[in-house]
Design an enzyme around this catalytic site. Structure first.
Site, PDB file in Angstrom:
ATOM      1  N   ASP A 124      40.049  44.952  38.838  1.00  0.00           N
ATOM      2  CA  ASP A 124      41.266  44.411  39.437  1.00  0.00           C
ATOM      3  C   ASP A 124      41.415  44.874  40.880  1.00  0.00           C
ATOM      4  O   ASP A 124      41.335  46.072  41.179  1.00  0.00           O
ATOM      5  CB  ASP A 124      42.490  44.848  38.621  1.00  0.00           C
ATOM      6  CG  ASP A 124      43.761  44.187  39.108  1.00  0.00           C
ATOM      7  OD1 ASP A 124      44.433  44.757  39.979  1.00  0.00           O
ATOM      8  OD2 ASP A 124      44.066  43.081  38.621  1.00  0.00           O
ATOM      9  N   ARG A 125      41.633  43.927  41.777  1.00  0.00           N
ATOM     10  CA  ARG A 125      41.689  44.238  43.205  1.00  0.00           C
ATOM     11  C   ARG A 125      42.965  44.978  43.595  1.00  0.00           C
ATOM     12  O   ARG A 125      42.929  45.921  44.368  1.00  0.00           O
ATOM     13  CB  ARG A 125      41.578  42.929  44.024  1.00  0.00           C
ATOM     14  CG  ARG A 125      40.171  42.353  44.134  1.00  0.00           C
ATOM     15  CD  ARG A 125      39.586  41.890  42.831  1.00  0.00           C
ATOM     16  NE  ARG A 125      40.390  40.819  42.224  1.00  0.00           N
ATOM     17  CZ  ARG A 125      40.358  40.486  40.935  1.00  0.00           C
ATOM     18  NH1 ARG A 125      39.581  41.145  40.081  1.00  0.00           N
ATOM     19  NH2 ARG A 125      41.111  39.506  40.459  1.00  0.00           N
ATOM     20  N   THR A 126      44.100  44.542  43.046  1.00  0.00           N
ATOM     21  CA  THR A 126      45.354  45.223  43.382  1.00  0.00           C
ATOM     22  C   THR A 126      45.338  46.667  42.907  1.00  0.00           C
ATOM     23  O   THR A 126      45.784  47.578  43.621  1.00  0.00           O
ATOM     24  CB  THR A 126      46.544  44.461  42.769  1.00  0.00           C
ATOM     25  OG1 THR A 126      46.685  43.202  43.435  1.00  0.00           O
ATOM     26  CG2 THR A 126      47.836  45.248  42.924  1.00  0.00           C
ATOM     27  N   THR A 129      50.116  38.823  45.350  1.00  0.00           N
ATOM     28  CA  THR A 129      50.125  40.087  44.613  1.00  0.00           C
ATOM     29  C   THR A 129      50.582  41.221  45.524  1.00  0.00           C
ATOM     30  O   THR A 129      50.536  41.121  46.756  1.00  0.00           O
ATOM     31  CB  THR A 129      48.723  40.425  44.085  1.00  0.00           C
ATOM     32  OG1 THR A 129      47.842  40.642  45.201  1.00  0.00           O
ATOM     33  CG2 THR A 129      48.176  39.327  43.188  1.00  0.00           C
ATOM     34  N   LYS A 169      47.824  34.745  34.190  1.00  0.00           N
ATOM     35  CA  LYS A 169      46.657  35.485  33.698  1.00  0.00           C
ATOM     36  C   LYS A 169      46.774  35.794  32.203  1.00  0.00           C
ATOM     37  O   LYS A 169      45.839  35.566  31.432  1.00  0.00           O
ATOM     38  CB  LYS A 169      46.478  36.789  34.497  1.00  0.00           C
ATOM     39  CG  LYS A 169      45.957  36.620  35.912  1.00  0.00           C
ATOM     40  CD  LYS A 169      45.758  37.974  36.573  1.00  0.00           C
ATOM     41  CE  LYS A 169      45.249  37.883  38.004  1.00  0.00           C
ATOM     42  NZ  LYS A 169      43.838  37.452  38.085  1.00  0.00           N
ATOM     43  N   CYS A 183      48.217  33.687  46.152  1.00  0.00           N
ATOM     44  CA  CYS A 183      47.475  34.230  45.019  1.00  0.00           C
ATOM     45  C   CYS A 183      46.950  33.015  44.284  1.00  0.00           C
ATOM     46  O   CYS A 183      47.703  32.052  44.069  1.00  0.00           O
ATOM     47  CB  CYS A 183      48.358  35.077  44.103  1.00  0.00           C
ATOM     48  SG  CYS A 183      47.524  35.509  42.551  1.00  0.00           S
ATOM     49  N   CYS A 213      40.003  34.186  45.469  1.00  0.00           N
ATOM     50  CA  CYS A 213      40.925  35.297  45.212  1.00  0.00           C
ATOM     51  C   CYS A 213      41.392  35.804  46.559  1.00  0.00           C
ATOM     52  O   CYS A 213      40.572  36.283  47.358  1.00  0.00           O
ATOM     53  CB  CYS A 213      40.245  36.415  44.423  1.00  0.00           C
ATOM     54  SG  CYS A 213      41.301  37.890  44.213  1.00  0.00           S
ATOM     55  N   ASN A 214      42.687  35.682  46.827  1.00  0.00           N
ATOM     56  CA  ASN A 214      43.219  36.122  48.117  1.00  0.00           C
ATOM     57  C   ASN A 214      43.117  37.630  48.283  1.00  0.00           C
ATOM     58  O   ASN A 214      42.696  38.122  49.324  1.00  0.00           O
ATOM     59  CB  ASN A 214      44.671  35.670  48.256  1.00  0.00           C
ATOM     60  CG  ASN A 214      44.802  34.176  48.432  1.00  0.00           C
ATOM     61  OD1 ASN A 214      44.670  33.654  49.526  1.00  0.00           O
ATOM     62  ND2 ASN A 214      45.067  33.466  47.340  1.00  0.00           N
ATOM     63  N   THR A 215      43.491  38.372  47.241  1.00  0.00           N
ATOM     64  CA  THR A 215      43.472  39.836  47.330  1.00  0.00           C
ATOM     65  C   THR A 215      42.070  40.358  47.605  1.00  0.00           C
ATOM     66  O   THR A 215      41.892  41.347  48.333  1.00  0.00           O
ATOM     67  CB  THR A 215      44.014  40.461  46.035  1.00  0.00           C
ATOM     68  OG1 THR A 215      45.223  39.807  45.646  1.00  0.00           O
ATOM     69  CG2 THR A 215      44.288  41.947  46.220  1.00  0.00           C
ATOM     70  N   ALA A 216      41.057  39.691  47.061  1.00  0.00           N
ATOM     71  CA  ALA A 216      39.674  40.117  47.245  1.00  0.00           C
ATOM     72  C   ALA A 216      39.237  40.096  48.700  1.00  0.00           C
ATOM     73  O   ALA A 216      38.254  40.753  49.073  1.00  0.00           O
ATOM     74  CB  ALA A 216      38.740  39.246  46.415  1.00  0.00           C
TER      75      ALA A 216
END
Length: 236
Positions: free
Chosen positions: A48-50, A125, A165, A195, A83-86
């Site tokens: 998980d990136r967050t 996120t 999710k 996201c 994936c934006n957070t990635a």
């Protein structure tokens, strides 16, 4: 000859499928052969990136780099990540492969700049918000970001993790319209669904007005970069 696209997927699986559906829909095609060649690695082993960015969780970059390497070895000419957070880890991944990698937040910021938007809400996120992934991209485009307040941000996280999710919370239980109304009062001209689970949620909730979907921006850009014709000149 069209370029072959490689997708670093699995972050999450539904978002990867949503991206691929948009790529197909945005391609001008009269036959199968008009579409682009896509290699997708739906790598659900990526941590998980967050959690990694904010809470000392396992670093996802090594697995993402491995994923990029597999796609390159399989014949991908360029890469994208739904994936934006990635994108917090973008530089590390891009440096590990010798093929281009499109950057979703920068492409999205460019669309806002071209549209003359001066202030945009970032729905994302906690990892994306606090890492500054979109703040940096928007600053480069002359766009001021607006973020939900703490209570509304917590609701956005529930919508992403429990609603899309996990599928253990009805999407309608989250007062999304109230969140958007507050952001609009604070000057937001557009709502960035930053996201990749949020376009799925907003589609199911029937919310479209003033929304910009970075997944759609990425899909449109990938079709063009691959050398195929787009079904529409401007999908925003």
């Amino acid at each position: 000859m069209k370029k072959t696209l490689g997708i670093l997927g699995g972050m999450g699986p539904a978002a990867t499928c949503d991206l691929m559906e948009k790529i197909v829909a945005l391609t001008a095609a009269d036959r199968d052969q008009d579409h682009i060649h896509i290699l997708a690695d739906v790598d659900t082993d990526i941590p998980d990136r967050t959690a990694a960015i904010l809470h000392g969780g396992q670093d996802p970059a090594p697995e993402m780099i491995a994923c990029a390497g597999r796609l390159r070895a399989a014949g991908a000419d360029f890469l994208i990540m739904p994936c934006n957070t990635a994108h917090y880890f973008y530089d590390r991944i891009a440096a590990a492969v010798d093929i281009p990698m499109l950057h979703m937040p920068r492409l999205t910021a460019a669309v806002l700049r071209e549209a003359g938007v001066k202030k945009a809400a970032v729905l994302a996120t906690d990892g994306t918000v606090r890492s500054g992934v979109y703040a940096e991209a928007l600053a480069g485009a002359g766009v001021e970001p607006v973020y939900p307040g703490p209570e509304h941000q917590a609701l956005i996280m529930r919508l992403i993790y429990d609603g899309v999710k996990g599928r253990k919370l009805p999407l309608a239980d989250i007062p999304v319209e109230d969140i958007l109304a507050d952001l609009r009062r604070r000057g937001a001209e557009k709502f960035l669904l930053a996201c990749t689970e949020l376009p799925i949620a907003f589609r199911e909730l029937g919310i479209r007005e003033d929304c910009l979907d970075p997944t759609r921006v990425l899909a449109f850009s990938a079709v063009r970069f691959a050398g195929a014709r787009t079904a529409v000149p401007d999908p925003w």
